[in-house]
Scaffold this active site. Structure first.
Site, PDB file in Angstrom:
ATOM      1  N   VAL A 197       0.869  -1.185   0.000  1.00 24.32           N
ATOM      2  CA  VAL A 197       0.000   0.000   0.000  1.00 24.32           C
ATOM      3  C   VAL A 197       0.896   1.223   0.000  1.00 24.32           C
ATOM      4  O   VAL A 197       1.707   1.398   0.923  1.00 24.32           O
ATOM      5  CB  VAL A 197      -0.894   0.037   1.265  1.00 24.32           C
ATOM      6  CG1 VAL A 197      -1.815   1.252   1.237  1.00 24.32           C
ATOM      7  CG2 VAL A 197      -1.696  -1.248   1.419  1.00 24.32           C
ATOM      8  N   THR A 198       0.767   2.102  -0.975  1.00 26.46           N
ATOM      9  CA  THR A 198       1.573   3.330  -0.950  1.00 26.46           C
ATOM     10  C   THR A 198       0.853   4.385  -0.101  1.00 26.46           C
ATOM     11  O   THR A 198      -0.371   4.470  -0.096  1.00 26.46           O
ATOM     12  CB  THR A 198       1.838   3.894  -2.366  1.00 26.46           C
ATOM     13  OG1 THR A 198       0.587   4.224  -2.991  1.00 26.46           O
ATOM     14  CG2 THR A 198       2.604   2.892  -3.212  1.00 26.46           C
ATOM     15  N   GLY A 199       1.642   5.174   0.633  1.00 25.44           N
ATOM     16  CA  GLY A 199       1.075   6.285   1.408  1.00 25.44           C
ATOM     17  C   GLY A 199       0.255   5.835   2.597  1.00 25.44           C
ATOM     18  O   GLY A 199      -0.897   6.253   2.746  1.00 25.44           O
ATOM     19  N   ALA A 205      10.075  -4.549  -4.910  1.00 23.30           N
ATOM     20  CA  ALA A 205      10.913  -5.758  -5.003  1.00 23.30           C
ATOM     21  C   ALA A 205      11.294  -6.273  -3.615  1.00 23.30           C
ATOM     22  O   ALA A 205      11.231  -7.481  -3.340  1.00 23.30           O
ATOM     23  CB  ALA A 205      12.160  -5.448  -5.832  1.00 23.30           C
ATOM     24  N   TYR A 248      -5.789  18.027 -11.101  1.00 21.02           N
ATOM     25  CA  TYR A 248      -6.045  16.892 -10.195  1.00 21.02           C
ATOM     26  C   TYR A 248      -7.151  16.008 -10.776  1.00 21.02           C
ATOM     27  O   TYR A 248      -7.003  14.785 -10.862  1.00 21.02           O
ATOM     28  CB  TYR A 248      -6.435  17.427  -8.819  1.00 21.02           C
ATOM     29  CG  TYR A 248      -6.800  16.361  -7.798  1.00 21.02           C
ATOM     30  CD1 TYR A 248      -5.857  15.469  -7.311  1.00 21.02           C
ATOM     31  CD2 TYR A 248      -8.112  16.261  -7.308  1.00 21.02           C
ATOM     32  CE1 TYR A 248      -6.193  14.501  -6.361  1.00 21.02           C
ATOM     33  CE2 TYR A 248      -8.456  15.303  -6.356  1.00 21.02           C
ATOM     34  CZ  TYR A 248      -7.494  14.421  -5.887  1.00 21.02           C
ATOM     35  OH  TYR A 248      -7.840  13.463  -4.947  1.00 21.02           O
ATOM     36  N   GLY A 286      -4.518   9.484   6.666  1.00 19.72           N
ATOM     37  CA  GLY A 286      -5.704   9.478   5.834  1.00 19.72           C
ATOM     38  C   GLY A 286      -6.158   8.081   5.440  1.00 19.72           C
ATOM     39  O   GLY A 286      -6.126   7.142   6.237  1.00 19.72           O
ATOM     40  N   ASP A 333       6.885   9.105  10.862  1.00 16.67           N
ATOM     41  CA  ASP A 333       5.475   8.683  10.801  1.00 16.67           C
ATOM     42  C   ASP A 333       5.374   7.181  10.550  1.00 16.67           C
ATOM     43  O   ASP A 333       4.481   6.506  11.080  1.00 16.67           O
ATOM     44  CB  ASP A 333       4.735   9.444   9.694  1.00 16.67           C
ATOM     45  CG  ASP A 333       4.574  10.920  10.027  1.00 16.67           C
ATOM     46  OD1 ASP A 333       4.838  11.299  11.187  1.00 16.67           O
ATOM     47  OD2 ASP A 333       4.200  11.700   9.122  1.00 16.67           O
ATOM     48  N   LEU A 334       6.283   6.655   9.750  1.00 21.53           N
ATOM     49  CA  LEU A 334       6.281   5.207   9.508  1.00 21.53           C
ATOM     50  C   LEU A 334       6.617   4.450  10.787  1.00 21.53           C
ATOM     51  O   LEU A 334       6.002   3.424  11.102  1.00 21.53           O
ATOM     52  CB  LEU A 334       7.279   4.851   8.404  1.00 21.53           C
ATOM     53  CG  LEU A 334       6.858   5.245   6.987  1.00 21.53           C
ATOM     54  CD1 LEU A 334       8.048   5.177   6.034  1.00 21.53           C
ATOM     55  CD2 LEU A 334       5.722   4.365   6.475  1.00 21.53           C
TER      56      LEU A 334
HETATM   57  N1  LIG Z   1      -8.777  13.398   1.193  1.00 26.78           N
HETATM   58  C1  LIG Z   1      -9.877  13.282   0.450  1.00 26.78           C
HETATM   59  O1  LIG Z   1     -10.939  13.818   0.775  1.00 26.78           O
HETATM   60  C2  LIG Z   1      -9.811  12.457  -0.822  1.00 26.78           C
HETATM   61  C3  LIG Z   1     -10.991  12.344  -1.582  1.00 26.78           C
HETATM   62  C4  LIG Z   1     -10.981  11.554  -2.721  1.00 26.78           C
HETATM   63  C5  LIG Z   1      -9.828  10.888  -3.093  1.00 26.78           C
HETATM   64  N2  LIG Z   1      -8.690  11.023  -2.346  1.00 26.78           N
HETATM   65  C6  LIG Z   1      -7.504  10.270  -2.759  1.00 26.78           C
HETATM   66  O2  LIG Z   1      -7.241   9.330  -1.739  1.00 26.78           O
HETATM   67  C7  LIG Z   1      -5.835   9.105  -1.653  1.00 26.78           C
HETATM   68  C8  LIG Z   1      -5.358   9.354  -0.230  1.00 26.78           C
HETATM   69  O3  LIG Z   1      -5.652  10.687   0.102  1.00 26.78           O
HETATM   70  P1  LIG Z   1      -5.540  11.210   1.613  1.00 26.78           P
HETATM   71  O4  LIG Z   1      -6.160  12.567   1.644  1.00 26.78           O
HETATM   72  O5  LIG Z   1      -6.011  10.165   2.541  1.00 26.78           O
HETATM   73  O6  LIG Z   1      -3.964  11.353   1.705  1.00 26.78           O
HETATM   74  P2  LIG Z   1      -3.076  12.154   2.740  1.00 26.78           P
HETATM   75  O7  LIG Z   1      -3.790  12.331   4.034  1.00 26.78           O
HETATM   76  O8  LIG Z   1      -2.557  13.332   2.036  1.00 26.78           O
HETATM   77  O9  LIG Z   1      -1.909  11.092   3.001  1.00 26.78           O
HETATM   78  C9  LIG Z   1      -1.028  10.841   2.018  1.00 26.78           C
HETATM   79  C10 LIG Z   1      -0.120   9.672   2.428  1.00 26.78           C
HETATM   80  O10 LIG Z   1       0.759   9.464   1.335  1.00 26.78           O
HETATM   81  C11 LIG Z   1       2.092   9.776   1.725  1.00 26.78           C
HETATM   82  N3  LIG Z   1       2.701  10.467   0.585  1.00 26.78           N
HETATM   83  C12 LIG Z   1       2.309  11.632   0.032  1.00 26.78           C
HETATM   84  N4  LIG Z   1       3.099  11.941  -1.003  1.00 26.78           N
HETATM   85  C13 LIG Z   1       4.005  10.935  -1.107  1.00 26.78           C
HETATM   86  C14 LIG Z   1       5.100  10.659  -1.974  1.00 26.78           C
HETATM   87  N5  LIG Z   1       5.419  11.502  -2.967  1.00 26.78           N
HETATM   88  N6  LIG Z   1       5.799   9.534  -1.795  1.00 26.78           N
HETATM   89  C15 LIG Z   1       5.501   8.669  -0.786  1.00 26.78           C
HETATM   90  N7  LIG Z   1       4.481   8.868   0.068  1.00 26.78           N
HETATM   91  C16 LIG Z   1       3.744   9.997  -0.098  1.00 26.78           C
HETATM   92  C17 LIG Z   1       1.952  10.627   2.993  1.00 26.78           C
HETATM   93  O11 LIG Z   1       3.081  10.584   3.829  1.00 26.78           O
HETATM   94  P3  LIG Z   1       4.314  11.655   3.661  1.00 26.78           P
HETATM   95  O12 LIG Z   1       3.721  13.009   3.577  1.00 26.78           O
HETATM   96  O13 LIG Z   1       5.165  11.416   4.872  1.00 26.78           O
HETATM   97  O14 LIG Z   1       5.007  11.260   2.392  1.00 26.78           O
HETATM   98  C18 LIG Z   1       0.749   9.963   3.637  1.00 26.78           C
HETATM   99  O15 LIG Z   1       1.122   8.739   4.232  1.00 26.78           O
HETATM  100  C19 LIG Z   1      -5.189  10.016  -2.694  1.00 26.78           C
HETATM  101  O16 LIG Z   1      -4.959   9.289  -3.878  1.00 26.78           O
HETATM  102  C20 LIG Z   1      -6.241  11.084  -2.925  1.00 26.78           C
HETATM  103  O17 LIG Z   1      -6.132  11.646  -4.211  1.00 26.78           O
HETATM  104  C21 LIG Z   1      -8.656  11.794  -1.214  1.00 26.78           C
END
Ligand SMILES: NC(=O)c1ccc[n+]([C@@H]2O[C@H](COP(=O)([O-])OP(=O)(O)OC[C@H]3O[C@@H](n4cnc5c(N)ncnc54)[C@H](OP(=O)(O)O)[C@@H]3O)[C@@H](O)[C@H]2O)c1
Length: 274
Positions: free
Chosen positions: A29-31, A91, A170, A35, A60-61
Protein backbone atom coordinates in the site's frame (compact mmCIF):
# COMPACT_ATOMS: atom_id res chain seq x y z
CA UNK A 1 -26.52 17.09 9.26
CA UNK A 2 -25.29 13.85 10.75
CA UNK A 3 -22.60 13.92 13.36
CA UNK A 4 -19.44 12.07 12.36
CA UNK A 5 -16.99 11.70 15.19
CA UNK A 6 -13.30 11.71 14.47
CA UNK A 7 -10.61 10.37 16.73
CA UNK A 8 -7.01 11.53 17.15
CA UNK A 9 -4.82 10.84 14.15
CA UNK A 10 -2.74 7.71 14.55
CA UNK A 11 -5.29 5.89 16.71
CA UNK A 12 -7.03 2.87 15.21
CA UNK A 13 -10.66 3.70 14.70
CA UNK A 14 -11.99 0.31 13.75
CA UNK A 15 -11.47 -3.33 14.55
CA UNK A 16 -11.38 -6.33 12.28
CA UNK A 17 -14.52 -6.96 10.26
CA UNK A 18 -14.72 -10.59 11.33
CA UNK A 19 -14.37 -12.04 7.86
CA UNK A 20 -11.10 -13.57 6.78
CA UNK A 21 -11.08 -12.38 3.18
CA UNK A 22 -7.54 -10.98 3.26
CA UNK A 23 -5.96 -13.20 5.91
CA UNK A 24 -2.43 -14.10 4.80
CA UNK A 25 -2.54 -11.85 1.72
CA UNK A 26 0.69 -10.05 0.94
CA UNK A 27 -0.13 -6.46 0.03
CA UNK A 28 1.79 -3.28 -0.82
CA UNK A 29 0.00 0.00 0.00
CA UNK A 30 1.57 3.33 -0.95
CA UNK A 31 1.07 6.28 1.41
CA UNK A 32 0.06 4.42 4.55
CA UNK A 33 0.80 6.86 7.37
CA UNK A 34 -2.18 9.20 7.11
CA UNK A 35 -5.70 9.48 5.83
CA UNK A 36 -7.11 6.68 3.73
CA UNK A 37 -3.80 4.82 3.36
CA UNK A 38 -3.41 4.59 7.12
CA UNK A 39 -6.90 3.15 7.53
CA UNK A 40 -6.25 0.60 4.76
CA UNK A 41 -3.01 -0.51 6.41
CA UNK A 42 -4.61 -0.75 9.86
CA UNK A 43 -7.59 -2.72 8.59
CA UNK A 44 -5.47 -5.13 6.52
CA UNK A 45 -3.15 -5.71 9.48
CA UNK A 46 -6.15 -6.29 11.78
CA UNK A 47 -7.51 -8.82 9.29
CA UNK A 48 -4.27 -10.80 9.26
CA UNK A 49 -2.74 -9.60 6.00
CA UNK A 50 0.98 -9.00 5.57
CA UNK A 51 1.40 -5.36 4.63
CA UNK A 52 4.19 -3.21 3.23
CA UNK A 53 3.76 0.54 3.12
CA UNK A 54 5.79 3.64 2.34
CA UNK A 55 5.72 7.39 2.93
CA UNK A 56 8.32 10.14 2.82
CA UNK A 57 8.41 10.75 6.58
CA UNK A 58 10.37 8.06 8.44
CA UNK A 59 9.10 9.19 11.87
CA UNK A 60 5.47 8.68 10.80
CA UNK A 61 6.28 5.21 9.51
CA UNK A 62 7.97 4.34 12.81
CA UNK A 63 4.93 5.63 14.75
CA UNK A 64 2.61 3.59 12.54
CA UNK A 65 4.68 0.42 12.98
CA UNK A 66 4.76 0.95 16.75
CA UNK A 67 0.98 1.25 16.94
CA UNK A 68 0.01 -1.61 14.63
CA UNK A 69 -0.36 -4.91 16.42
CA UNK A 70 1.38 -7.15 13.91
CA UNK A 71 4.87 -8.35 13.14
CA UNK A 72 3.92 -8.48 9.47
CA UNK A 73 4.22 -4.75 8.68
CA UNK A 74 7.16 -3.67 6.53
CA UNK A 75 7.79 0.06 6.07
CA UNK A 76 10.18 2.06 3.92
CA UNK A 77 10.71 5.83 3.78
CA UNK A 78 10.70 7.01 0.18
CA UNK A 79 9.18 9.40 -2.33
CA UNK A 80 7.15 7.40 -4.87
CA UNK A 81 7.99 9.96 -7.56
CA UNK A 82 11.74 9.39 -7.18
CA UNK A 83 12.88 7.19 -10.06
CA UNK A 84 13.71 3.66 -8.94
CA UNK A 85 12.77 3.98 -5.26
CA UNK A 86 9.20 2.74 -5.60
CA UNK A 87 10.40 -0.13 -7.76
CA UNK A 88 13.02 -1.23 -5.23
CA UNK A 89 10.44 -0.99 -2.41
CA UNK A 90 8.08 -3.31 -4.28
CA UNK A 91 10.91 -5.76 -5.00
CA UNK A 92 12.06 -5.75 -1.37
CA UNK A 93 8.48 -6.22 -0.13
CA UNK A 94 7.97 -9.21 -2.43
CA UNK A 95 11.25 -10.71 -1.28
CA UNK A 96 10.40 -10.30 2.42
CA UNK A 97 6.91 -11.77 1.99
CA UNK A 98 7.89 -14.47 -0.51
CA UNK A 99 5.60 -12.94 -3.15
CA UNK A 100 2.72 -10.50 -3.54
CA UNK A 101 -1.05 -10.92 -3.78
CA UNK A 102 -2.16 -7.31 -4.03
CA UNK A 103 -1.18 -3.67 -4.39
CA UNK A 104 -3.01 -0.45 -3.53
CA UNK A 105 -1.97 2.79 -5.23
CA UNK A 106 -3.05 5.28 -2.57
CA UNK A 107 -0.57 8.15 -2.78
CA UNK A 108 -2.19 11.03 -4.59
CA UNK A 109 -2.77 14.72 -4.44
CA UNK A 110 -2.62 17.99 -6.34
CA UNK A 111 -0.01 20.63 -7.07
CA UNK A 112 -0.66 24.20 -8.15
CA UNK A 113 -3.80 26.32 -8.12
CA UNK A 114 -6.69 27.11 -10.42
CA UNK A 115 -6.34 26.55 -14.15
CA UNK A 116 -4.92 29.94 -15.14
CA UNK A 117 -2.38 29.85 -12.35
CA UNK A 118 -1.30 26.23 -12.67
CA UNK A 119 2.06 25.89 -14.43
CA UNK A 120 3.32 23.03 -16.57
CA UNK A 121 5.35 21.77 -13.62
CA UNK A 122 2.17 21.60 -11.52
CA UNK A 123 0.47 19.48 -14.17
CA UNK A 124 3.54 17.22 -14.45
CA UNK A 125 3.92 16.81 -10.67
CA UNK A 126 0.22 16.09 -10.19
CA UNK A 127 0.28 13.55 -13.00
CA UNK A 128 3.32 11.74 -11.64
CA UNK A 129 2.03 11.62 -8.07
CA UNK A 130 -1.24 10.04 -9.13
CA UNK A 131 -0.99 8.32 -12.53
CA UNK A 132 2.77 7.85 -12.95
CA UNK A 133 3.28 6.29 -9.55
CA UNK A 134 0.28 4.00 -10.06
CA UNK A 135 1.54 2.78 -13.43
CA UNK A 136 5.05 2.12 -12.10
CA UNK A 137 3.69 0.39 -8.99
CA UNK A 138 1.53 -1.98 -11.02
CA UNK A 139 4.19 -2.62 -13.65
CA UNK A 140 6.71 -3.58 -10.97
CA UNK A 141 4.20 -5.74 -9.12
CA UNK A 142 2.90 -7.68 -12.13
CA UNK A 143 5.64 -10.36 -12.24
CA UNK A 144 5.10 -11.05 -8.53
CA UNK A 145 1.30 -11.17 -8.85
CA UNK A 146 1.59 -13.41 -11.89
CA UNK A 147 3.96 -15.74 -10.02
CA UNK A 148 1.37 -15.98 -7.22
CA UNK A 149 -1.20 -17.16 -9.76
CA UNK A 150 -2.96 -13.81 -9.87
CA UNK A 151 -3.80 -10.95 -7.57
CA UNK A 152 -5.75 -7.78 -7.01
CA UNK A 153 -4.81 -4.19 -7.80
CA UNK A 154 -6.77 -1.30 -6.28
CA UNK A 155 -6.27 2.19 -7.67
CA UNK A 156 -7.44 5.05 -5.44
CA UNK A 157 -9.00 7.66 -7.68
CA UNK A 158 -11.49 10.29 -6.49
CA UNK A 159 -14.93 11.76 -6.98
CA UNK A 160 -12.91 14.51 -8.71
CA UNK A 161 -11.97 11.95 -11.36
CA UNK A 162 -15.52 11.69 -12.68
CA UNK A 163 -17.30 14.87 -11.56
CA UNK A 164 -16.08 18.33 -12.53
CA UNK A 165 -14.54 20.68 -10.01
CA UNK A 166 -11.28 22.46 -9.34
CA UNK A 167 -8.40 21.82 -9.51
CA UNK A 168 -8.57 20.52 -13.04
CA UNK A 169 -5.02 19.08 -13.14
CA UNK A 170 -6.04 16.89 -10.20
CA UNK A 171 -9.37 15.85 -11.73
CA UNK A 172 -7.72 14.95 -15.02
CA UNK A 173 -5.13 12.79 -13.27
CA UNK A 174 -7.76 11.03 -11.13
CA UNK A 175 -9.85 10.48 -14.26
CA UNK A 176 -6.85 8.90 -15.96
CA UNK A 177 -6.50 6.50 -13.03
CA UNK A 178 -10.04 5.21 -13.67
CA UNK A 179 -9.17 4.62 -17.32
CA UNK A 180 -5.87 3.00 -16.32
CA UNK A 181 -7.68 0.53 -14.05
CA UNK A 182 -10.25 -0.36 -16.71
CA UNK A 183 -7.59 -0.93 -19.38
CA UNK A 184 -5.21 -2.86 -17.14
CA UNK A 185 -8.07 -5.11 -16.04
CA UNK A 186 -8.36 -6.24 -19.67
CA UNK A 187 -4.63 -6.44 -20.32
CA UNK A 188 -3.72 -8.24 -17.09
CA UNK A 189 -6.87 -10.35 -16.79
CA UNK A 190 -5.32 -13.34 -18.58
CA UNK A 191 -2.76 -13.48 -15.74
CA UNK A 192 -5.51 -13.75 -13.14
CA UNK A 193 -4.85 -10.17 -12.06
CA UNK A 194 -7.91 -8.07 -11.24
CA UNK A 195 -7.71 -4.27 -11.39
CA UNK A 196 -10.32 -1.91 -9.96
CA UNK A 197 -10.59 1.80 -9.23
CA UNK A 198 -12.15 3.16 -6.05
CA UNK A 199 -13.30 6.78 -5.94
CA UNK A 200 -13.79 8.17 -2.46
CA UNK A 201 -15.97 11.20 -1.94
CA UNK A 202 -14.75 14.08 0.20
CA UNK A 203 -13.37 12.16 3.17
CA UNK A 204 -13.56 13.53 6.67
CA UNK A 205 -10.00 13.04 7.89
CA UNK A 206 -8.92 14.51 11.25
CA UNK A 207 -6.93 17.70 10.67
CA UNK A 208 -7.46 17.73 6.91
CA UNK A 209 -9.44 20.05 4.64
CA UNK A 210 -13.04 19.08 5.44
CA UNK A 211 -12.33 18.58 9.13
CA UNK A 212 -10.70 22.03 9.25
CA UNK A 213 -13.66 23.54 7.40
CA UNK A 214 -16.08 21.88 9.83
CA UNK A 215 -14.17 23.51 12.70
CA UNK A 216 -13.32 26.93 11.20
CA UNK A 217 -16.40 27.54 9.06
CA UNK A 218 -19.27 25.50 10.50
CA UNK A 219 -21.90 27.40 8.51
CA UNK A 220 -20.00 26.88 5.24
CA UNK A 221 -19.50 23.22 6.08
CA UNK A 222 -23.20 22.78 6.87
CA UNK A 223 -24.09 24.45 3.56
CA UNK A 224 -21.68 22.13 1.72
CA UNK A 225 -23.23 19.08 3.35
CA UNK A 226 -26.77 20.30 2.68
CA UNK A 227 -26.04 21.02 -0.98
CA UNK A 228 -23.78 18.16 -1.98
CA UNK A 229 -24.01 15.31 0.53
CA UNK A 230 -27.42 13.64 0.53
CA UNK A 231 -26.09 11.09 3.05
CA UNK A 232 -25.80 13.92 5.57
CA UNK A 233 -22.05 13.59 6.13
CA UNK A 234 -18.82 13.04 4.21
CA UNK A 235 -17.68 9.46 3.87
CA UNK A 236 -15.13 8.30 6.45
CA UNK A 237 -11.78 6.81 5.39
CA UNK A 238 -12.62 3.65 7.38
CA UNK A 239 -15.63 3.10 5.13
CA UNK A 240 -13.49 3.39 2.03
CA UNK A 241 -10.84 1.11 3.55
CA UNK A 242 -13.41 -1.66 3.99
CA UNK A 243 -14.26 -1.52 0.29
CA UNK A 244 -10.56 -1.67 -0.60
CA UNK A 245 -10.07 -4.72 1.64
CA UNK A 246 -13.05 -6.40 -0.03
CA UNK A 247 -11.57 -5.76 -3.49
CA UNK A 248 -8.25 -7.24 -2.33
CA UNK A 249 -9.99 -10.36 -1.06
CA UNK A 250 -11.12 -13.43 -2.95
CA UNK A 251 -14.68 -12.55 -1.97
CA UNK A 252 -14.62 -10.04 -4.85
CA UNK A 253 -13.21 -12.52 -7.39
CA UNK A 254 -15.91 -11.58 -9.92
CA UNK A 255 -15.07 -7.87 -9.94
CA UNK A 256 -12.47 -6.47 -12.32
CA UNK A 257 -12.33 -3.35 -14.46
CA UNK A 258 -14.84 -1.67 -12.19
CA UNK A 259 -14.96 1.91 -11.02
CA UNK A 260 -16.49 1.97 -7.57
CA UNK A 261 -17.46 5.33 -6.04
CA UNK A 262 -17.61 5.31 -2.23
CA UNK A 263 -19.17 8.69 -1.59
CA UNK A 264 -22.70 8.31 -0.19
CA UNK A 265 -24.12 9.69 -3.44
CA UNK A 266 -22.18 12.95 -3.13
CA UNK A 267 -22.97 15.52 -5.82
CA UNK A 268 -20.14 18.02 -6.48
CA UNK A 269 -16.65 17.19 -5.17
CA UNK A 270 -16.33 20.46 -3.26
CA UNK A 271 -18.14 23.74 -2.52
CA UNK A 272 -15.68 25.53 -4.81
CA UNK A 273 -17.93 25.69 -7.80
CA UNK A 274 -18.03 25.23 -11.59
N1 LIG B 1 -8.78 13.40 1.19
C1 LIG B 1 -9.88 13.28 0.45
O1 LIG B 1 -10.94 13.82 0.77
C2 LIG B 1 -9.81 12.46 -0.82
C3 LIG B 1 -10.99 12.34 -1.58
C4 LIG B 1 -10.98 11.55 -2.72
C5 LIG B 1 -9.83 10.89 -3.09
N2 LIG B 1 -8.69 11.02 -2.35
C6 LIG B 1 -7.50 10.27 -2.76
O2 LIG B 1 -7.24 9.33 -1.74
C7 LIG B 1 -5.83 9.10 -1.65
C8 LIG B 1 -5.36 9.35 -0.23
O3 LIG B 1 -5.65 10.69 0.10
P1 LIG B 1 -5.54 11.21 1.61
O4 LIG B 1 -6.16 12.57 1.64
O5 LIG B 1 -6.01 10.17 2.54
O6 LIG B 1 -3.96 11.35 1.71
P2 LIG B 1 -3.08 12.15 2.74
O7 LIG B 1 -3.79 12.33 4.03
O8 LIG B 1 -2.56 13.33 2.04
O9 LIG B 1 -1.91 11.09 3.00
C9 LIG B 1 -1.03 10.84 2.02
C10 LIG B 1 -0.12 9.67 2.43
O10 LIG B 1 0.76 9.46 1.33
C11 LIG B 1 2.09 9.78 1.72
N3 LIG B 1 2.70 10.47 0.59
C12 LIG B 1 2.31 11.63 0.03
N4 LIG B 1 3.10 11.94 -1.00
C13 LIG B 1 4.01 10.94 -1.11
C14 LIG B 1 5.10 10.66 -1.97
N5 LIG B 1 5.42 11.50 -2.97
N6 LIG B 1 5.80 9.53 -1.80
C15 LIG B 1 5.50 8.67 -0.79
N7 LIG B 1 4.48 8.87 0.07
C16 LIG B 1 3.74 10.00 -0.10
C17 LIG B 1 1.95 10.63 2.99
O11 LIG B 1 3.08 10.58 3.83
P3 LIG B 1 4.31 11.65 3.66
O12 LIG B 1 3.72 13.01 3.58
O13 LIG B 1 5.17 11.42 4.87
O14 LIG B 1 5.01 11.26 2.39
C18 LIG B 1 0.75 9.96 3.64
O15 LIG B 1 1.12 8.74 4.23
C19 LIG B 1 -5.19 10.02 -2.69
O16 LIG B 1 -4.96 9.29 -3.88
C20 LIG B 1 -6.24 11.08 -2.93
O17 LIG B 1 -6.13 11.65 -4.21
C21 LIG B 1 -8.66 11.79 -1.21
Amino acid sequence: MRNVSGSPAGKPRHGATGWSGVRGKRVVVTGGTRGLGEQIVRLLAAEGARVATCARTAEDLAALAASVDTAELFTDALDVTEPGRLESFVATSAKRFGGLDGVVACVGGSRGGRFERAEAEDWAATWEMNVGHTARLVRTAVPHLRAAGGGSVVVISSISGWKPGPYVQYGVAKSAQIQLAASLARELGPNGIRVNAVSPGSMLIPGRRWDRMRRDDPDGFAAFVAAELPGGAPVAPEEVARVVAFLLSDLSSGISGAHLPVDRAQNAPSPDGY
